[in-house]
Design a protein around this motif. Sequence first.
Motif, short mmCIF file in Angstrom:
data_model
loop_
_atom_site.label_atom_id
_atom_site.label_comp_id
_atom_site.label_asym_id
_atom_site.label_seq_id
_atom_site.Cartn_x
_atom_site.Cartn_y
_atom_site.Cartn_z
N ALA A 3 0.85 -1.19 0.00
CA ALA A 3 0.00 0.00 0.00
C ALA A 3 0.88 1.25 0.00
O ALA A 3 1.82 1.35 0.79
CB ALA A 3 -0.92 0.01 1.21
N ASN A 23 -6.94 1.59 -2.54
CA ASN A 23 -7.24 1.55 -1.11
C ASN A 23 -8.41 2.48 -0.81
O ASN A 23 -8.40 3.64 -1.19
CB ASN A 23 -6.02 1.97 -0.31
CG ASN A 23 -4.81 1.11 -0.62
OD1 ASN A 23 -4.92 -0.10 -0.76
ND2 ASN A 23 -3.66 1.74 -0.74
N ALA A 25 -9.65 -2.76 -0.62
CA ALA A 25 -9.30 -2.04 -1.83
C ALA A 25 -10.25 -2.42 -2.95
O ALA A 25 -10.70 -3.57 -3.05
CB ALA A 25 -7.86 -2.36 -2.24
#
Length: 396
Positions: free
Chosen positions: A193, A255, A268
Amino acid sequence: MQIFKLPRSIRQVSTHVLAIFLGVLLTVTSLEVLPSQAEPAPPLVPQKSSPVAAAIGNSSFVTAAVNRVGPAVVRIDTERTITRPTDPLMDDPFLRRFFGDGFPQQSPTEQLRGLGSGFIFDKSGIVLTNAHVVDQADKVTVRLKDGRTFEGKVKGIDEVTDLAVVKINAGNDLPVASLGSSQNVQVGDWAIAVGNPLGFDNTVTLGIISTLKRSSAQVGISDKRLDFIQTDAAINPGNSGGPLLNAEGEVIGINTAIRADAMGIGFAIPIDKAKAIATQLQRDGKVAHPYLGVQMVTLTPQLAQQNNIDPNSMFEIPEVRGVLVMRVVPGSPAATAGIRRGDVIVKIDDQVITSADQLQRVVEDSRLGQTFQLKVQRGNQTQILSVRTAELKDIQ
């Protein structure tokens, strides 16, 4: 001291065993392996590189992935002016004369600031982010990793899938994120991420894909129509709209959501879904979603039995597997078709329906104005109802 001696017979056996052992040892050490007798060494097989193997070296696969996509990840700052209701007491002339200059002044407006993430996926300056990051914003500022800032113009928002497209004018030298495919994602794959959580720019977190196709209803976001990728990579406020990467540095998701009551669980939007929505948002500025107009839950025979033996239950439910209609929206296609509360949908056209998520996907993947034949169990009777989808509007 008394010395114990082994019997003569045992000592003789021990002597013979020792002699045999020494003879074998001497024979083995004196053997010479001839080249013709030696087994050939197994050939060296080149091993394919893997993210785990790469991580052992000086540079990890995470570093390579972030270097590939990181420059295309942006920070999005928003400003919104809201008008607050005035307090009549604050405008009372008597109080103002009594307190004079010390009487507080009302501020009819207030500036709200927001923060989110996004990424550039087209050289023309198209940025993909979450709808809730830029929704109702009066001003959008996009900041690149290299420090450049640009004013962003919101080209389209789709609240149903929580996606938005923002345009910046920055020439043709913009870095672009490499998009992967969420169809190739498997549980256990690496997940990276990237974003600006809590305002900490250019933050990277690592985890794995925890599960796939986690419905928005399961996540607790009933007003969305999504099947999320679930990950344990740390996602915090400010990460919204940022990319979720695979080990190769390709964007596999956006996300978008965290649960306040959970640790190590984030969600996500699959990139395949996002690409389809982004194309429509660029072209039309919005996305038309077909709907039937029912609120529903998955029904099993066991749940129906529990309801039917409860003396306080409002109505009896057919003890079958399907989708129970909890509410019909007035004026909706379902209402027009004659669907009622308490009906159980067991088929749509020729497809057996066993869950609310399944029915939702069928409707979402249909086209506006498409007609479905619903097989409905109503009490002891079975009915076939024809319903035509319409465009989803605000449902009260």
